[in-house]
Every structure is written in structure tokens, then in C-alpha cells.
Design an enzyme around this catalytic site. Sequence first.
Site, PDB file in Angstrom:
ATOM      1  N   ASP A 222      -7.575  19.746 -13.570  1.00 18.14           N
ATOM      2  CA  ASP A 222      -7.898  18.412 -14.073  1.00 18.14           C
ATOM      3  C   ASP A 222      -7.533  18.409 -15.560  1.00 18.14           C
ATOM      4  O   ASP A 222      -8.177  19.068 -16.371  1.00 18.14           O
ATOM      5  CB  ASP A 222      -9.396  18.141 -13.853  1.00 18.14           C
ATOM      6  CG  ASP A 222      -9.791  16.715 -14.234  1.00 18.14           C
ATOM      7  OD1 ASP A 222      -9.124  16.123 -15.107  1.00 18.14           O
ATOM      8  OD2 ASP A 222     -10.786  16.209 -13.688  1.00 18.14           O
TER       9      ASP A 222
ATOM     10  N   LYS B  78      -8.498   7.468 -18.956  1.00 19.65           N
ATOM     11  CA  LYS B  78      -8.805   8.048 -20.257  1.00 19.65           C
ATOM     12  C   LYS B  78      -7.564   8.032 -21.158  1.00 19.65           C
ATOM     13  O   LYS B  78      -7.066   6.975 -21.454  1.00 19.65           O
ATOM     14  CB  LYS B  78      -9.374   9.462 -20.052  1.00 19.65           C
ATOM     15  CG  LYS B  78     -10.415   9.560 -18.910  1.00 19.65           C
ATOM     16  CD  LYS B  78     -11.715   8.847 -19.182  1.00 19.65           C
ATOM     17  CE  LYS B  78     -12.616   8.692 -17.948  1.00 19.65           C
ATOM     18  NZ  LYS B  78     -12.928   9.907 -17.218  1.00 19.65           N
TER      19      LYS B  78
ATOM     20  N   ARG C 296       0.836  -1.200   0.000  1.00 17.65           N
ATOM     21  CA  ARG C 296       0.000   0.000   0.000  1.00 17.65           C
ATOM     22  C   ARG C 296       0.871   1.251   0.000  1.00 17.65           C
ATOM     23  O   ARG C 296       0.568   2.255  -0.622  1.00 17.65           O
ATOM     24  CB  ARG C 296      -0.937   0.020   1.219  1.00 17.65           C
ATOM     25  CG  ARG C 296      -1.658   1.356   1.321  1.00 17.65           C
ATOM     26  CD  ARG C 296      -2.740   1.489   2.397  1.00 17.65           C
ATOM     27  NE  ARG C 296      -2.686   0.595   3.497  1.00 17.65           N
ATOM     28  CZ  ARG C 296      -1.913   0.761   4.585  1.00 17.65           C
ATOM     29  NH1 ARG C 296      -1.113   1.823   4.691  1.00 17.65           N
ATOM     30  NH2 ARG C 296      -1.922  -0.129   5.539  1.00 17.65           N
TER      31      ARG C 296
ATOM     32  N   TYR D 138     -16.609  17.863 -14.312  1.00  9.76           N
ATOM     33  CA  TYR D 138     -16.974  16.450 -14.450  1.00  9.76           C
ATOM     34  C   TYR D 138     -18.036  16.091 -13.397  1.00  9.76           C
ATOM     35  O   TYR D 138     -17.912  16.483 -12.237  1.00  9.76           O
ATOM     36  CB  TYR D 138     -15.706  15.602 -14.281  1.00  9.76           C
ATOM     37  CG  TYR D 138     -15.951  14.123 -14.331  1.00  9.76           C
ATOM     38  CD1 TYR D 138     -16.277  13.500 -15.531  1.00  9.76           C
ATOM     39  CD2 TYR D 138     -15.867  13.342 -13.180  1.00  9.76           C
ATOM     40  CE1 TYR D 138     -16.515  12.129 -15.570  1.00  9.76           C
ATOM     41  CE2 TYR D 138     -16.095  11.981 -13.216  1.00  9.76           C
ATOM     42  CZ  TYR D 138     -16.423  11.382 -14.414  1.00  9.76           C
ATOM     43  OH  TYR D 138     -16.661  10.035 -14.454  1.00  9.76           O
TER      44      TYR D 138
HETATM   45  C1  LIG Z   1     -13.400  10.345 -15.960  1.00  9.32           C
HETATM   46  C2  LIG Z   1     -13.051  11.645 -15.352  1.00  9.32           C
HETATM   47  C3  LIG Z   1     -12.818  11.782 -13.967  1.00  9.32           C
HETATM   48  C4  LIG Z   1     -13.001  10.637 -13.009  1.00  9.32           C
HETATM   49  O1  LIG Z   1     -12.106   9.598 -13.242  1.00  9.32           O
HETATM   50  P1  LIG Z   1     -12.388   8.054 -12.910  1.00  9.32           P
HETATM   51  O2  LIG Z   1     -11.139   7.387 -13.352  1.00  9.32           O
HETATM   52  O3  LIG Z   1     -13.611   7.648 -13.658  1.00  9.32           O
HETATM   53  O4  LIG Z   1     -12.608   7.965 -11.428  1.00  9.32           O
HETATM   54  C5  LIG Z   1     -12.446  13.021 -13.497  1.00  9.32           C
HETATM   55  N1  LIG Z   1     -12.324  14.090 -14.323  1.00  9.32           N
HETATM   56  C6  LIG Z   1     -12.556  14.004 -15.635  1.00  9.32           C
HETATM   57  C7  LIG Z   1     -12.396  15.216 -16.494  1.00  9.32           C
HETATM   58  C8  LIG Z   1     -12.926  12.789 -16.207  1.00  9.32           C
HETATM   59  O5  LIG Z   1     -13.175  12.718 -17.527  1.00  9.32           O
END
Ligand SMILES: *Cc1c(COP(=O)(O)O)cnc(C)c1O
Length: 381
Positions: free
Chosen positions: A174, A199, A50, A102
Site C-alpha cells: 500500500d 490521498k 463498467r 490502515y
Molecule cells: C485512506 C487509505 C486507504 C483507504 O482508501 P479509501 O479511498 O478511503 O477507501 C487505504 N490505505 C491507506 C494507507 C489509506 O490512507
Amino acid sequence: MKNKPDLQTQIVQAEIGADPAFRSVVPPLYTTSTYLWPSVEEKGPYDYGRTNNPNRDGLARALAALEGGAAATITSSGMSAIDLCLNLIKADDLIIAPHDCYGGTHRLLTHRAEQGRIRVLFIDQSDPDALHEALDEKPAMVLIETPSNPLMRLVDVAKIAKLSKAFGAIVVADNTFLSPVRQQPLALGCDIVVHSTTKYLNGHSDVVGGAVIAKTGEQGEILEWWANCSGVTGSPFDSWQTLRGLRTLSARMDIQESNAQAIAKFLQKHKAVTKVYYPGLRSDPGHKLMKAQQSGPGAMLSFEVQDTATASKILNSIEIFQLAASLGGVESLICQPSTMTHRGMAEEARLKAGITDRLLRLSVGMEAEADLINALKNSFA
Ligand SMILES: *Cc1c(COP(=O)(O)O)cnc(C)c1O
């Protein structure tokens, strides 16, 4: 290497030839939960899974280098990456977030605020009056997300970061929609970058993961401490697979973006399409800002069709584009934000934000451009 290598070289070479055990070219996978101590007095570089793991560390080094940060923490998801950042502020501190952030981030911040752990103000960060008014409330953290989802609205990262820091706020960006090969928030003045590595960074729609990259080692250490303390660290296999996916990021983004640009141009000329949201188009309101702060428009776009029936027809008949939420993989996806990704939003708020049933979002993949355009063309027919 004598010269600082290009981003593309760094991505391909990350952790290559670095195996200390058997000199494997690509990093081996360490799935162990615990490590031998050399003696009771002495702890080795790794002790418990961890806390740290060679695969997680390798991915962290690669992402820190790509974003130009001092350190990175690898988390179990994009959401746990954002939640981890909340450890940088105190109870009752104020966070300013974009009103069109998001959906999962909106939900997390709203419910953390309802729990009384933080305070949150959702504002339109492109509105200078709204931003100044919010900053007067002395926020401890400002979250930026650009481009927005699903309308691809851009905000000026350098301007918001500079203003926010003048008020003493920690600025978090982000960077999920563009990745470091298209936007570098730390160089634009932000303190922290978060990613859903689910992503573009992994890029193959087969891992859920996240990362937090800190500009300073000091903030990086605090984040790493909390990630171990609360146990939100990512798994060895997910980290290994994400680093494998990451190697092709530059090439994937180039092809996907070029496909997206061609699709945006095609849609713009189609008589059933009333609007295209893509900052790569010269006519897009974000085009100038895109040129200033991004090295390309990326591969996400949205468009509006003339009526709901046309939207349904496209969703039900389109080939190649898979009907699914999420984004950033090599395969093309289509979704209807109003009924899929943004279903949780109150209808009034959704309509006010411009998210109607006529709006469709594409995550453009790396299939052949002509096939993607034909698939769209046929779905309208
Ligand atoms: C998908 C996404 C998240 C969240 O990520 P997860 O891996 O699904 O927890 C946060 N911000 C943006 C812009 C996203 O597209």
C-alpha cells in the site's frame, strides 16, 4: 520521446494530446455507459462502461507508468482496491498484514476472515522473528504498508518482499502515504501496488478512489477481469478529475514535504512536545531506512504533547489546519487518531500501539511555511 522522460515529465504529460476525436489537448470526459458497435459481428474498443472507459484507461496508463507496472486497474476507492487484490488468492489462503495497517484494511481483512473467506495474521513486520514465524505458515499474500499510520514507522520493503517471495507469496504494498514520487515498491521487489487515490494522487480532497498496479500483465489481466466481474471499477468523472489532480503531484509533494520538514524541526524544539514521529528527522529511528528506500520523507507526521489538556487546546484553537481525517490534499489537516481515525480500535490495542490521546497527526499542505508554523505556535500559546 527519445530518452525515457523523468517522472515529473511523465506525470504532467500523461494523456496530453492523445484525444483521437477532436485533438483536444487535455483528455475529454466520456460519461457514456454504453458504446456503439460498428456491426453485429464486430465490437469496438469500448462497449460498456463498467468494463472499460477512456478516462479510466487514461488514468490507469499514467499510474502503471509511474509505478513501473505493466497494468493498472482503477477502482471506486482504496478499500475496493484492497478487496480486489483478495481475488488473487484462494479461499482459506493466509494473508500476512501489518498489525498497524490502515484501520479500514484491518477491518476488511478481519471480517473477510470471520466470514471464512481468507485467513489473516496481523504481525509486526519489523520484528524478524515474528515475520519468519508467520512466513513458516506459508502465506499466499503478504501486505506491506510503510510508513505506518499514525506513527510513521518504516519497514524494509526489499527485505520483506524477498523473504515473502521465497515462500511463494504474492507481495502487495500500500503506497498511499508516499506515492510513486517518493517510493517505488515494484522496483523494491513487490508484485502489486495499491493506492487510495483519494490521498496524494488526486491531491485535492475532492474524490474518493483507488488503484491497483500490477508488475506483470498476467496479474494485471486477472485484476481487470475481476474488477469488471464484481463491478468495483472507478467512475469516468472521478478518473478524469484524478488525472487532472495527478499532474501536479511532483510539485505538491516537494512543497508539502518541505513544509513538513520545517514543522517537524519546529515541533522537535517546542517544550510542550514530547515526541515527533517523522522519518525526515535525523533522530528518527526510521531515518536511515527512509534514505535507503524512499526519495524523501513525505508530508505526514505525528507528534505527542505533554498532556491531554494541551492536545485538546491545540485541536480546539488551531487556525489553518482543518480538524478532519484523511490526508494528502493541498490543504493542511490535523486529527487526533485516538478519537478520530483509530476510534474503532480496542483501547488496549490502541495504547499498546502507542496511540494515546496526546498524539496528534498532521497532513501538511502547501500553504506558506511561516503561516503553518505560526498557526501551530499560536495554538500552543
Ligand atoms: C485512506 C487509505 C486507504 C483507504 O482508501 P479509501 O479511498 O478511503 O477507501 C487505504 N490505505 C491507506 C494507507 C489509506 O490512507
